[in-house]
Design a protein around this motif. Structure first.
Motif, mmCIF file in Angstrom:
data_model
loop_
_atom_site.group_PDB
_atom_site.id
_atom_site.type_symbol
_atom_site.label_atom_id
_atom_site.label_comp_id
_atom_site.label_asym_id
_atom_site.label_seq_id
_atom_site.Cartn_x
_atom_site.Cartn_y
_atom_site.Cartn_z
ATOM 1 N N PRO A 290 -122.828 -45.424 -81.054
ATOM 2 C CA PRO A 290 -122.088 -44.361 -81.743
ATOM 3 C C PRO A 290 -121.112 -44.878 -82.791
ATOM 4 O O PRO A 290 -120.724 -44.150 -83.689
ATOM 5 C CB PRO A 290 -121.342 -43.649 -80.611
ATOM 6 N N THR A 291 -120.722 -46.145 -82.690
ATOM 7 C CA THR A 291 -119.764 -46.641 -83.675
ATOM 8 C C THR A 291 -120.411 -46.921 -85.019
ATOM 9 O O THR A 291 -119.739 -47.279 -85.960
ATOM 10 C CB THR A 291 -119.086 -47.928 -83.201
ATOM 11 N N LEU B 280 -122.364 -46.651 -74.301
ATOM 12 C CA LEU B 280 -120.966 -46.558 -73.917
ATOM 13 C C LEU B 280 -120.339 -47.918 -73.762
ATOM 14 O O LEU B 280 -119.231 -48.161 -74.217
ATOM 15 C CB LEU B 280 -120.866 -45.795 -72.594
ATOM 16 N N TYR B 281 -121.098 -48.791 -73.118
ATOM 17 C CA TYR B 281 -120.592 -50.122 -72.891
ATOM 18 C C TYR B 281 -120.228 -50.772 -74.221
ATOM 19 O O TYR B 281 -119.171 -51.351 -74.396
ATOM 20 C CB TYR B 281 -121.658 -50.931 -72.165
ATOM 21 N N LYS C 111 -114.510 -44.229 -82.125
ATOM 22 C CA LYS C 111 -113.786 -45.484 -81.917
ATOM 23 C C LYS C 111 -112.329 -45.196 -81.554
ATOM 24 O O LYS C 111 -111.782 -45.797 -80.636
ATOM 25 C CB LYS C 111 -113.826 -46.327 -83.193
ATOM 26 N N THR C 112 -111.733 -44.265 -82.288
ATOM 27 C CA THR C 112 -110.332 -43.937 -82.030
ATOM 28 C C THR C 112 -110.166 -43.401 -80.614
ATOM 29 O O THR C 112 -109.249 -43.794 -79.894
ATOM 30 C CB THR C 112 -109.867 -42.874 -83.040
ATOM 31 N N LEU C 113 -111.083 -42.531 -80.223
ATOM 32 C CA LEU C 113 -110.975 -41.957 -78.886
ATOM 33 C C LEU C 113 -111.163 -43.024 -77.816
ATOM 34 O O LEU C 113 -110.510 -42.982 -76.774
ATOM 35 C CB LEU C 113 -111.990 -40.830 -78.720
ATOM 36 N N VAL D 248 -108.966 -38.175 -71.694
ATOM 37 C CA VAL D 248 -109.399 -38.418 -73.066
ATOM 38 C C VAL D 248 -110.898 -38.171 -73.141
ATOM 39 O O VAL D 248 -111.653 -38.723 -72.361
ATOM 40 C CB VAL D 248 -109.083 -39.869 -73.491
ATOM 41 N N TYR D 249 -111.279 -37.291 -74.044
ATOM 42 C CA TYR D 249 -112.688 -36.928 -74.122
ATOM 43 C C TYR D 249 -113.291 -37.338 -75.458
ATOM 44 O O TYR D 249 -112.915 -36.816 -76.499
ATOM 45 C CB TYR D 249 -112.860 -35.420 -73.930
ATOM 46 N N THR D 250 -114.207 -38.256 -75.429
ATOM 47 C CA THR D 250 -114.997 -38.526 -76.621
ATOM 48 C C THR D 250 -116.062 -37.445 -76.703
ATOM 49 O O THR D 250 -116.230 -36.654 -75.767
ATOM 50 C CB THR D 250 -115.689 -39.890 -76.544
ATOM 51 N N LEU D 251 -116.769 -37.422 -77.802
ATOM 52 C CA LEU D 251 -117.811 -36.402 -77.945
ATOM 53 C C LEU D 251 -118.824 -36.520 -76.812
ATOM 54 O O LEU D 251 -119.280 -35.528 -76.248
ATOM 55 C CB LEU D 251 -118.501 -36.551 -79.291
#
Lengths: 594, 758
Positions: free
Chosen positions: A287-288, A374-375, B82-84, B174-177
């Motif tokens: 995702p990044t 996620l990792y 990334k921020t989350l 804290v919730y990411t998408l």
């Protein structure tokens, strides 16, 4: 199949630069013969492979012509220039084979009886392994020749120190497949001759495989069409026609042709399999770096909002999108395929089988693909140097067992020792040994005065001292090689050994180990620094006080008068241990007395 | 670690902290105390985000009587993630040390496409259809109809969420998408509406710039944010462009054709309603007479985009009489579309201001300014009355109404430019009418006015005094921070010549020169042979990259490059680019090494990090100037000169250099990281260009690295890589600490940190 006989046109040269004498080079199993084209010429070479020590050759792609340089045992060399690199390749392989064989012959003749007499119970497998190792490693072969044949070591002693080689090597060399070249796509593209404006397609089994891997649609089409609808040859002809249209970069023409011929259409249209694969993969992407997620994230993506024709924006021709597969896209695809590697393990002779295997492997890879999104994100976000390190999947550089460290340093030690011998001052280290010793001494006294704090030793000092110590401990071991079960450390007094193992255990190699060693030295004043049998060591204080002597520094460079070693050319230096031990003892006595 | 900044106890999730992070927090804290806006430039790779997050959360914790909400704006979704993720790390740390007291709710908000969990809707191809697919299942009238007829499909996730009513809340965390989707799936609630709902209760909201800057979106999403919020724009070096885009509309032939179709459809609908349900239209008329353009409280799912004009500029009056009746309004729109079609027929480039355009529209089509102004609201009302659900079919008419409203509302800061074709491709007729905004301060003004503290931060805000002028605000703190380095872990170089000593440049007259192309190629080949792992190359444009890659292929240089590393390329297709990036990372991970070709101002340059082994070298081929003949750019330059006294040349150089700095800045993530940056163009050696680079790059750019040829650069690169491979002391030498432990921070007084500033 290896050739027994080889004839190539070549030029004989005395130097790499000269023009050379044209002629014919002939190589047989154990001879190299060069006959010049000009029969009046006196240059005629006829040498035995046995008298050839090694060879060098120019690399393909370098600016130099294809040269091979055969180095003679007695010094001097023959240089041959070939007409092209493929000749050079063939020749080089031949030379390598022949050299290996002549080496083997050498061992075979001299080695066997010795081994037999010492170690009767050796299995043949073990023997073969040793033979193989010797063949592969000329350095080792030389050592073996020197020690075992020179009756300095027995066969078992020789191998005992190299246990790792014996058990490690063979088992690890599992079957490894060669992956794709990073530039494989260029092999599948036609060659264009700008002068004659001719396109040459070169389809081998390998390139067909690569095409299948790169273009799943072509592979699918092959399975569908061949041999029911068309022959294999027709198939590839069609494929080449399609590529030709691509090459011309004329989307209009391609569109027109595709409209007429529906088979051609398969090659020209976008690859559906790739497209669907892309859709699937995009869900798994880290995702990044998912740029796709931004697409229209502005809540409600309206067309024609924002600035349409800005200087910073690009323009594209959108007509005939379908037939405009770009080279850039192909490059990305090849990167992907290269990274996947060869997924199939079948003979490349039969394209149908290859295509089937590929189709299958593609499905399998779908099934085994895992999610680690996620990792990865969490790892990406952390700042590595702000906190203690993670448990890495790999082992950090770290001395677990000092024994291993000193053992592994053995080879280095030998090598540096040789260098030292050749000239201590050439070392890249900016300090000479005397200075290093001076620093070491002042550090020790400081530690003694104030205790050990987070004190930094100058890195050069540390490096010099650690090198000196490691080399000596390791080379001691090497030279004590007769008794292999006893490691260097075992020869140290028990407490010292414990201490050494203890302190160096949890430390990493740089910076702190030197502190550890300083502690160790200052606590025990015992250093097994001198070579040979001297295990009592020398008092550091005495060392330091040693009359103008070079002190610890002297460990690196043998002091004047040290018995020279006649065999150092070979890389080992243990020809006269007794003489040396004698000398060291005397020297040591001098220190102790002083 | 935990330390004190003046009266605030800061909880920082790592054992050590960089001195510049501390200094950054200090300045930020002072800005928060002063309740003012601030502008902070800190080099990339110094942990801006975590410093900012931990200061603000700690600030809130230490002042519990005054809860401050954090609105964190990122440019891209992956930056949001990334921020989350960083916030999650911080939150875990704070909850373990402080317990439940420090629990907060943080949500990321994105579009339906990224949050939807309904498999039926997701099956749709692109985003617009996800939106439309959602509406088709959740619009209030669809649900009303479904209540009567259970066979009609609805979205079970939304229904479930509605049924849960007020109990549908997110527990703190804290919730990411990704987390939101997972939670939504687990509970069976729609994550999108849940997140939208939770935004008003959350302590931290992370979303895209547009949600705050674009009035169309901000009107829905951000209207309930309280004044006591801290708004952060991260990576804000391009913020002026985002502002401008938010208020710009362009109209093309396709738009007008689409709008015509939409109008026909609407007319049919109106006829239908007239026949069957005339009461509805009459009710709407009455409502409009009463002056309510919007129909009071809409159902959550029926919300449309808000008015494209800024909230302060929207008239609070009744809709003018001539467009109150549906058929009249459609008629007005028809005339508008016709007029625009006429204008598009031009053969020359035309440029005029909004006032002239409106008056000409009035004479030719009889539509006055006030009518234009209400177009959007009137259309909105009509669409709701007609119960049109497939909104993605009606995007074109919406665009036209946006255009009308904007042009009717603003008289300055905009211009209307009609171009019959793109100058770079004069053979393809593609007329376009653009309403372009030139003044970035317009869109951001409501944000500055509304919120107590706005923080604008990035790695490249140089020259830092330009941003307050462009955005027209007065920061209480405006600082640029140095990077304290343990070792010289960045190595910028300016390469002006190839190995053959011929200059290299992407200047227009030189860029297609064979020698330049070859020299650029040789540079890359040589570098690929010595640099380990990843190399990133930036080109000035897609077309230039396409051309140069093809010519490298023709002269064999590409093959040489590929002998060393795999090659991946950014294309205009985002899916393809994303996959290429993924593969690039794989290639770097597995040790094969790779080169990524990318474009300055492209998507990749904007937000992808090439840290650690993903980027050991960045080569910027050329200076990424904008296309200077662009009419819009020229108009903007003129406006900037007249209004803000910013010289054209200065702005162009500033813009090009911020892009270049942004590109090369992506290699460093932390001080343990290292990377080289090559600016390959002779123009970088000129002082007026170079001096616009941010200070942290300039301070590492040695004089001897200013005018290099390929072989010299190669030598420097070798030396640099060898030096970087040596072990080093992470905490820095004895002279200056570059990594502070808790004790260090406690010992140090504030005075010591002034050295961190320029």
């Amino acid at each position: 199949m290896e050739t027994r006989h080889l004839i190539k046109r070549a030029k004989y040269k005395t130097t790499a630069k000269g023009s050379g004498i044209p002629g014919v080079l002939e190589m047989t199993k154990n001879k190299i013969v060069f006959k010049p084209n000009d029969p009046t010429s006196v240059t005629m070479i006829n040498v035995d492979f046995r008298s050839i020590k090694g060879h060098k050759n120019t690399k393909e792609g370098s600016s130099n012509p294809p040269l091979i340089n055969l180095i003679l045992d007695q010094g001097g060399s023959y240089i041959f220039e070939f007409e092209n690199f493929s000749d050079l390749q063939v020749c080089r392989e031949f030379v390598v084979n022949s050299l290996a064989k002549s080496g083997e012959g050498l061992i075979a003749t001299s080695d066997r009886p010795v081994v037999a007499s010492h170690d009767e119970q050796l299995s043949t497998a073990e023997m073969e392994l040793r033979m193989k190792l010797l063949q592969e490693n000329s350095e080792l072969q030389k050592l073996h020749k020197q020690f075992v044949l020179g009756n300095i070591l027995t066969e078992s002693e020789f191998w005992a120190t190299r246990k790792k080689l014996l058990d490690g090597d063979s088992s690890q060399k599992s079957k490894q497949q060669i992956g794709f070249k990073s530039s494989m796509i260029l092999d599948t593209l036609p060659l264009h001759d700008a002068r004659t404006n001719k396109l040459t397609f070169n389809l081998t089994q390998e390139t067909k495989y690569q095409i299948f891997a790169l273009k799943p649609a072509v592979q699918q089409a092959f399975l569908n069409l061949v041999p029911n609808k068309m022959t294999e040859k027709d198939f590839w002809t069609k494929y080449c026609r399609a590529e030709l249209l691509h090459f011309k970069r004329n989307a209009m023409a391609a569109a027109a042709e595709a409209a007429e011929d529906e088979d051609l259409f398969i090659f020209l249209k976008d690859d559906d399999i790739l497209a669907s694969e892309a859709r699937r993969k995009i869900r798994r992407v880290d995702p990044t770096l998912d740029i796709e997620a931004d697409q229209g994230d502005d809540y409600m993506h309206l067309p024609d909002h924002g600035i349409f024709r800005d200087g910073s924006k690009e323009i594209t021709e959108s007509q005939h999108e379908l037939y405009r597969r770009t080279f850039l896209q192909d490059l990305n695809r090849q990167g992907e395929v290269v990274l996947e590697g060869r997924t199939i393990d079948v003979e490349l002779d039969n394209p149908t089988k290859v295509a089937e295997a590929l189709a299958q492997s593609r499905q399998e890879s779908d099934a085994t693909a895992k999610e680690e999104r996620l990792y990865r994100t969490s790892r990406m976000t952390e700042m590595e140097d702000l906190q203690a390190p993670h448990d890495h999947p790999f082992a950090p550089l770290f001395i677990k067992d000092p024994r291993d460290y000193f053992d592994s340093q053995q080879a280095n030690a030998l090598k540096t020792y040789d260098d030292t011998r050749a000239g201590t001052e050439q070392l890249s280290c900016s300090l000479n040994t005397e200075e290093a010793y001076g620093f070491l001494r002042s550090s020790i006294s400081e530690i003694k005065a104030m205790g050990l704090s987070a004190h930094m030793v100058r890195p050069e000092v540390a490096l010099t001292v650690i090198n000196g110590l490691t080399q000596n401990i390791s080379s001691t071991k090497y030279q004590l090689g007769k008794n292999v079960h006893e490691s260097v450390l075992d020869r140290l007094p028990n407490t010292t050994k414990e201490e050494l193992l203890h302190v160096s255990g949890p430390l990493d190699i740089h910076s702190r180990i030197i502190e550890a060693l300083l502690v160790f030295i200052s606590n025990h004043y015992v250093v097994s620094l001198c070579q040979g049998e001297q295990t009592e060591g020398s008092h550091v204080k005495n060392l330091s006080a040693a009359r103008g002597n070079k002190g610890i520094g002297s460990l690196r460079a043998p002091p004047a008068g040290f018995p020279p070693c006649s065999s150092y050319a070979s890389g080992s230096r243990c020809c006269f241990p007794t003489l040396r031990v004698g000398f060291t003892e005397e020297n040591g006595k001098g220190w102790r007395e002083a | 670690m935990k330390f004190q900044i003046e009266d605030v106890t800061v909880y920082f999730p790592y054992d050590h902290i960089y001195p510049e992070q501390y200094a950054y927090m200090l300045e930020l804290k002072r800005a928060l105390d002063a309740k003012g806006h601030c502008l902070l430039e800190m080099p990339t790779g110094t942990g801006k985000t975590i410093a900012l997050l931990s200061l603000i959360t700690s600030y809130v914790l230490s002042k519990p009587h005054n809860p401050v909400k954090l609105i964190y704006c990122t440019r891209t979704v992956h930056e949001m993630e990334k921020t989350l993720a960083e916030l999650k790390l911080l939150h875990n740390y704070q909850t373990t040390h402080l317990g439940d007291r420090s629990k907060i709710l943080a949500v990321g908000l994105s579009s339906r496409k990224n949050l939807c969990v309904n498999p039926r809707v997701l099956a749709a191809e692109n985003r617009d259809s996800v939106d439309a697919g959602c509406r088709r299942l959740t619009a209030s009238w669809v649900r009303a109809a479904a209540a009567a007829n259970p066979n009609l499909p609805t979205c079970e996730f939304f229904e479930e969420y509605e049924r849960a009513g007020s109990s549908a809340v997110l527990p703190p965390g804290v919730y990411t998408l990704q987390d939101l989707r997972a939670y939504g799936k687990k509970k069976g609630w729609c994550p999108y509406f849940l997140a939208r709902h939770m935004v008003q209760f959350a302590n931290v909201v992370v979303y895209s710039y547009q949600y705050l800057l674009d009035p169309k979106v901000a009107g829905i999403i951000s209207k309930e944010m309280q004044r006591e919020s801290v708004v952060v724009f991260d990576e804000a070096h391009n913020i002026d462009n985002v502002c401008i885009e938010a208020l710009s509309v362009s109209v093309r032939r396709q738009t007008l054709e689409g709008a015509r179709r939409n109008l026909n459809k609407m007319r049919q609908e109106i006829e239908k309603f007239k026949a069957t349900d005339a009461g509805r239209l009459r009710a709407e008329y009455n409502r409009l007479v009463e002056g309510l353009a919007q129909r009071g409280n809409l159902a959550l799912t029926d919300t449309w985009l808000s008015n494209p004009a800024l909230p302060d500029d929207i008239l609070k009056e009744a809709v003018p009489g001539n467009i109150r009746r549906a058929e009249h309004f459609v008629h007005v729109l028809r005339r508008l579309v016709q007029y625009l079609e006429g204008r598009l027929e031009t053969e020359n480039v035309e440029k005029e201001g909004p006032v002239a355009f409106v008056s000409s529209l009035n004479t030719h089509a009889g539509i006055d300014q006030k009518t234009l102004k209400f177009c959007y609201d009137r259309l909105h009302s009509l669409m709701l009355t007609l119960e049109i659900t497939d909104t993605d079919e009606f995007l074109h008419i919406q665009t036209i109404c946006d255009f009308a409203t904007l042009v009717g509302t603003y008289t300055r800061g905009f211009s209307i430019i009609i171009e019959p074709f793109d100058e770079r491709m004069p053979h393809i007729p593609d007329p376009v009418l653009q309403l372009s905004c030139h003044d970035a301060s317009l869109a951001i003004k409501p944000v500055f006015d509304r919120f107590q503290s706005v923080v604008i931060t990035s790695g490249t805000l140089s020259p830092i005094d330009l941003y307050p002028r462009l955005l027209n605000f007065h920061p209480v703190v405006s600082r640029s921070f140095k990077m304290s380095l343990t070792r010289d872990c960045i190595c910028p170089m300016v390469l002006t010549r190839g190995s053959d000593q011929l200059p290299v440049s992407t200047k227009f007259d030189m860029r297609s020169d064979k020698g330049v192309v070859r020299n650029y190629g040789r540079l890359l080949v040589e570098m690929a042979s010595i640099v380990p792992d990843g190399i990133v190359c930036f080109f000035v444009s897609y077309s230039y990259m396409d051309g140069i890659v093809n010519s490298w292929n023709e002269n064999g240089l590409l093959k040489d490059i590929m002998q060393h590393k795999l090659v991946f390329i950014e294309t205009q297709d985002v899916v393809e680019t994303t996959l290429a990036l993924d593969n690039y990372r794989k290639a770097c991970d597995c040790g094969r090494g790779a080169i990524f070709f990318s474009v300055a101002r492209g998507k990749v340059a904007e937000g992808i990090d090439f840290d650690r082994h993903y980027g050991r070298l960045v080569i910027m081929f050329g200076v990424p100037f904008q296309y200077t003949l662009s009419k819009i750019l020229l108009a903007r330059l003129e406006y900037l000169r007249d209004t803000f006294q910013i010289k054209e040349g200065d702005f162009l150089t500033f813009d090009a250099l911020r892009q270049a700095a942004q590109c090369v800045g992506r290699v460093i993530r932390s001080k343990a990281d290292y990377g080289m940056m090559i600016f390959a163009d002779k123009r970088y050696s000129r002082h007026d260009k170079r001096s616009k680079l941010p200070g942290w790059i300039l301070s590492h750019l040695r004089d001897s690295h200013l005018n290099l040829s390929t072989d010299m650069a190669l030598h420097i690169a070798r030396e640099f890589l060898r030096k970087m491979a040596q072990p080093y002391d992470k905490a820095g030498g004895s002279s200056s600490k570059t990594l502070l432990s808790q004790e260090d921070v406690e010992k140090m007084s504030d005075g010591n940190f002034n050295e961190m500033l320029y």
